[in-house]
Design a protein around this motif. Sequence first.
Motif, PDB file in Angstrom:
ATOM      1  N   ASP A 131       0.840  -1.199   0.000  1.00 21.29           N
ATOM      2  CA  ASP A 131       0.000   0.000   0.000  1.00 21.29           C
ATOM      3  C   ASP A 131       0.882   1.258   0.000  1.00 21.29           C
ATOM      4  O   ASP A 131       0.438   2.318   0.430  1.00 21.29           O
ATOM      5  CB  ASP A 131      -0.948   0.001   1.203  1.00 21.29           C
ATOM      6  N   TRP A 139      -3.467   0.648   4.407  1.00 20.15           N
ATOM      7  CA  TRP A 139      -3.870  -0.170   5.560  1.00 20.15           C
ATOM      8  C   TRP A 139      -4.996  -1.161   5.238  1.00 20.15           C
ATOM      9  O   TRP A 139      -5.551  -1.761   6.151  1.00 20.15           O
ATOM     10  CB  TRP A 139      -4.279   0.733   6.741  1.00 20.15           C
ATOM     11  N   PRO A 193      -0.422  -2.035   8.946  1.00 25.64           N
ATOM     12  CA  PRO A 193      -0.697  -0.925   9.874  1.00 25.64           C
ATOM     13  C   PRO A 193      -0.129  -1.153  11.269  1.00 25.64           C
ATOM     14  O   PRO A 193       0.114  -0.192  11.987  1.00 25.64           O
ATOM     15  CB  PRO A 193      -2.231  -0.855   9.895  1.00 25.64           C
ATOM     16  N   GLY A 194       0.112  -2.404  11.632  1.00 27.26           N
ATOM     17  CA  GLY A 194       0.668  -2.682  12.960  1.00 27.26           C
ATOM     18  C   GLY A 194       2.176  -2.784  12.975  1.00 27.26           C
ATOM     19  O   GLY A 194       2.750  -3.343  13.914  1.00 27.26           O
ATOM     20  N   VAL A 195       2.841  -2.228  11.948  1.00 27.45           N
ATOM     21  CA  VAL A 195       4.296  -2.342  11.847  1.00 27.45           C
ATOM     22  C   VAL A 195       4.995  -1.945  13.143  1.00 27.45           C
ATOM     23  O   VAL A 195       4.672  -0.936  13.758  1.00 27.45           O
ATOM     24  CB  VAL A 195       4.830  -1.492  10.661  1.00 27.45           C
ATOM     25  N   GLY A 196       5.941  -2.775  13.547  1.00 30.29           N
ATOM     26  CA  GLY A 196       6.744  -2.442  14.720  1.00 30.29           C
ATOM     27  C   GLY A 196       6.166  -2.921  16.023  1.00 30.29           C
ATOM     28  O   GLY A 196       6.844  -2.942  17.045  1.00 30.29           O
ATOM     29  N   THR A 197       4.895  -3.308  16.003  1.00 29.76           N
ATOM     30  CA  THR A 197       4.287  -3.856  17.220  1.00 29.76           C
ATOM     31  C   THR A 197       4.601  -5.351  17.299  1.00 29.76           C
ATOM     32  O   THR A 197       5.384  -5.870  16.521  1.00 29.76           O
ATOM     33  CB  THR A 197       2.760  -3.626  17.194  1.00 29.76           C
ATOM     34  N   SER A 240      14.268  -0.360  11.469  1.00 29.75           N
ATOM     35  CA  SER A 240      13.373   0.755  11.761  1.00 29.75           C
ATOM     36  C   SER A 240      12.043   0.208  12.241  1.00 29.75           C
ATOM     37  O   SER A 240      11.462  -0.673  11.601  1.00 29.75           O
ATOM     38  CB  SER A 240      13.140   1.592  10.496  1.00 29.75           C
ATOM     39  N   PRO A 241      11.524   0.711  13.381  1.00 27.15           N
ATOM     40  CA  PRO A 241      10.228   0.193  13.858  1.00 27.15           C
ATOM     41  C   PRO A 241       9.079   0.515  12.922  1.00 27.15           C
ATOM     42  O   PRO A 241       7.993  -0.033  13.076  1.00 27.15           O
ATOM     43  CB  PRO A 241      10.037   0.890  15.216  1.00 27.15           C
ATOM     44  N   THR A 242       9.289   1.405  11.947  1.00 22.56           N
ATOM     45  CA  THR A 242       8.193   1.759  11.042  1.00 22.56           C
ATOM     46  C   THR A 242       8.381   1.221   9.631  1.00 22.56           C
ATOM     47  O   THR A 242       7.605   1.571   8.738  1.00 22.56           O
ATOM     48  CB  THR A 242       8.025   3.297  10.964  1.00 22.56           C
ATOM     49  N   PHE A 243       9.398   0.409   9.385  1.00 19.69           N
ATOM     50  CA  PHE A 243       9.583  -0.100   8.024  1.00 19.69           C
ATOM     51  C   PHE A 243      10.130  -1.534   8.071  1.00 19.69           C
ATOM     52  O   PHE A 243      11.216  -1.822   7.590  1.00 19.69           O
ATOM     53  CB  PHE A 243      10.503   0.827   7.221  1.00 19.69           C
ATOM     54  N   ARG A 247      11.046  -3.187   4.604  1.00 14.37           N
ATOM     55  CA  ARG A 247      12.414  -3.014   4.107  1.00 14.37           C
ATOM     56  C   ARG A 247      13.433  -3.739   4.973  1.00 14.37           C
ATOM     57  O   ARG A 247      14.370  -4.356   4.454  1.00 14.37           O
ATOM     58  CB  ARG A 247      12.744  -1.508   4.086  1.00 14.37           C
TER      59      ARG A 247
END
Lengths: 271, 271, 271
Positions: free
Chosen positions: A13, A47, A75-79, A127-130, A133
């Motif tokens: 997305d 998402w 959408p739950g990336v890093g969790t 990275s907690p948001t990617f 990658r």
Amino acid sequence: MDNPSAIITLTTDFGLRDPYVGQLKGALLKGCPACILIDLTHAVPPWDVMTAAFTIRTSYACFPAGAIHLIVVDPGVGTLRPILVAAGDGHFFVAPDNGILSLLAVDRKIETIHRVERPDFFPATVSPTFHGRDVMAPVAAALARGGNPAEFGPSVALQNIRMVQVPPVVAEAGCLRGQVQRIDHFGNVRTTIRAGRFGFDGASFVCLDIKGRRISRLTATYDEVDAGSLLVLVDSDGYFEIAANRANAAEIIDCAPGDGVIVHLAGKASP
Amino acid sequence: MDNPSAIITLTTDFGLRDPYVGQLKGALLKGCPACILIDLTHAVPPWDVMTAAFTIRTSYACFPAGAIHLIVVDPGVGTLRPILVAAGDGHFFVAPDNGILSLLAVDRKIETIHRVERPDFFPATVSPTFHGRDVMAPVAAALARGGNPAEFGPSVALQNIRMVQVPPVVAEAGCLRGQVQRIDHFGNVRTTIRAGRFGFDGASFVCLDIKGRRISRLTATYDEVDAGSLLVLVDSDGYFEIAANRANAAEIIDCAPGDGVIVHLAGKASP
Amino acid sequence: MDNPSAIITLTTDFGLRDPYVGQLKGALLKGCPACILIDLTHAVPPWDVMTAAFTIRTSYACFPAGAIHLIVVDPGVGTLRPILVAAGDGHFFVAPDNGILSLLAVDRKIETIHRVERPDFFPATVSPTFHGRDVMAPVAAALARGGNPAEFGPSVALQNIRMVQVPPVVAEAGCLRGQVQRIDHFGNVRTTIRAGRFGFDGASFVCLDIKGRRISRLTATYDEVDAGSLLVLVDSDGYFEIAANRANAAEIIDCAPGDGVIVHLAGKASP
């Protein structure tokens, strides 16, 4: 298994405005320089796990056996949601555990699932948001180099993965009730109702109702009606589709994903 | 001819929202795993055969000889319109017979044409609405594996393929009358008038009229006028283009494809 | 150095509507048939050199060493502005001398720069409006074939290349003042303030101000706040980012590139 020119498909997305897809591909090439990267789509609505689930269900088998399908709608990336490696029907799937794989599960296409837990896939630089990658791309690249899904972490039972709530297609006496699944680039209205699932053979089609309109014309192709006229056909993925010849059916009907669709059938339609 | 790493370019009206381009590529990779897939554009306006014809005319020669160009703009998909394999100028072209190849024909770039009739390219599993994926991609992949165009079906005479009606460029005393062909991403206005065709040498340019405006400034590059000012130049495909330096000329002029354009010339301009 | 399967990344403002990216790739394949072409982005806003500079700064290191990065955002195309080949950190960069490389220069990532002057890269057939296709692509392909940057022309001192004026991040007592750098596809607001640059460790973050709003919630991931709530995090490129969980932060805040951003810190923040 050594598979240096493995095909890796990408479904995200992310859109194409930002360098995120390019960064993902850089990570894949770092892990497997000879892999073949194919964009399936990067236009899953942000998402929207259900659209991702439909996309991979209808598209994976278009690729040669051995292909690796990386699906990053997360959408739950890093969790704490796990990252999964699934295998089945000769294909591999890498995705977060958020429902993306649930239609493959419904179709009984998944044979094994493993949760990625090997510490070397979670270095301090992630990275907690990617995670696409920094975790999922290295995992997909490791598969492309010939890795075995069992190397990444423990096995997970199919009934323990997360499922998306897909509105069910309901078979009643004389009709099938489903929904608009998505509107495509041409304005064709793709429904959630698979024609083949109910032994549909065309002869039993009577008409389709959507947003107060009734469409009685079932054709095999678009160009069998006048330009601008509405029709119903079985689309290239096997679902009922409402279209218009050389025109945008969704604009004509003014419909959107989630709107109800009823297909009336002459014969019995019990599942 | 064995050509395992053949280049296959893709030109479609599919857009990038849906997985259709990805599915097409999957089918190409199934048929020729080592082919190199290049997107030319997937933003041909839906069903716009003329834009597809201009796109392939101006772009095929940018690729190495031996390239295979698959062009799927196919409003008549699934009907009786044939699928063609054309060869010429060292390149191959796979497209429906609906006019896509007509500007290559006008330019005398096509040497042979064959109609795809071999039954194994039309198995029962072909979707009547996605011949790009189910017929044309396998044909292009077979060419990429080294197939000979004559293997696919009978030869077709050039005068028997369908032609699009391209509005002609008319040379009158002192001027050339053409049209806006397309507006590009930058707002540059690409016309149907090729500068070289009439022996144009720059010195003979007087001015260009479009939608009541007259532009007298002919430049070689964009940055020779003030930011926001209009200019005329010969674009990278050899056509007259109306542009604005670091601004959107089409918005400034408020023009669209099909609008008339007149180039006034000092010398004689008979074709 | 022989590098037949070199990776070439592409960053342009061409968009995907026109066949320009495809033509560029054709030229690259003509020069190096075995190169691997990766789109970084083609959605740099037209003529926006600063966004191109940020894109390449944050993305080049995602690719394996030896990659060649071709960046074509070139409002001065065809004028006397030079074309540069830069090398550093194991990567190569081909771009017009208009500021694209300036953030790499600021970061001290560039070791050598050469100006392309070799006459065979400027044949008479070069279009004055498409040096990307006709000059820079052949240069990148020559690098991909193993060419040495010094072969293309004379060395240029780092202090002699053009720099973009990036609004500086200003460190004051207790705060950092920067700007919105870009809005991404998800509506995440990416700022010009790099978290790591000032020894930021999370504990010192107090709050962030943007357009009259104050956001106090600093998280590691998106899913730690309620859906629709605003948050601040350090994004996957190392910059402060304002986001909303499963919602479009830029629309909620109504902000745009260039808007001011202030990060308040508890500790000292002198650079």
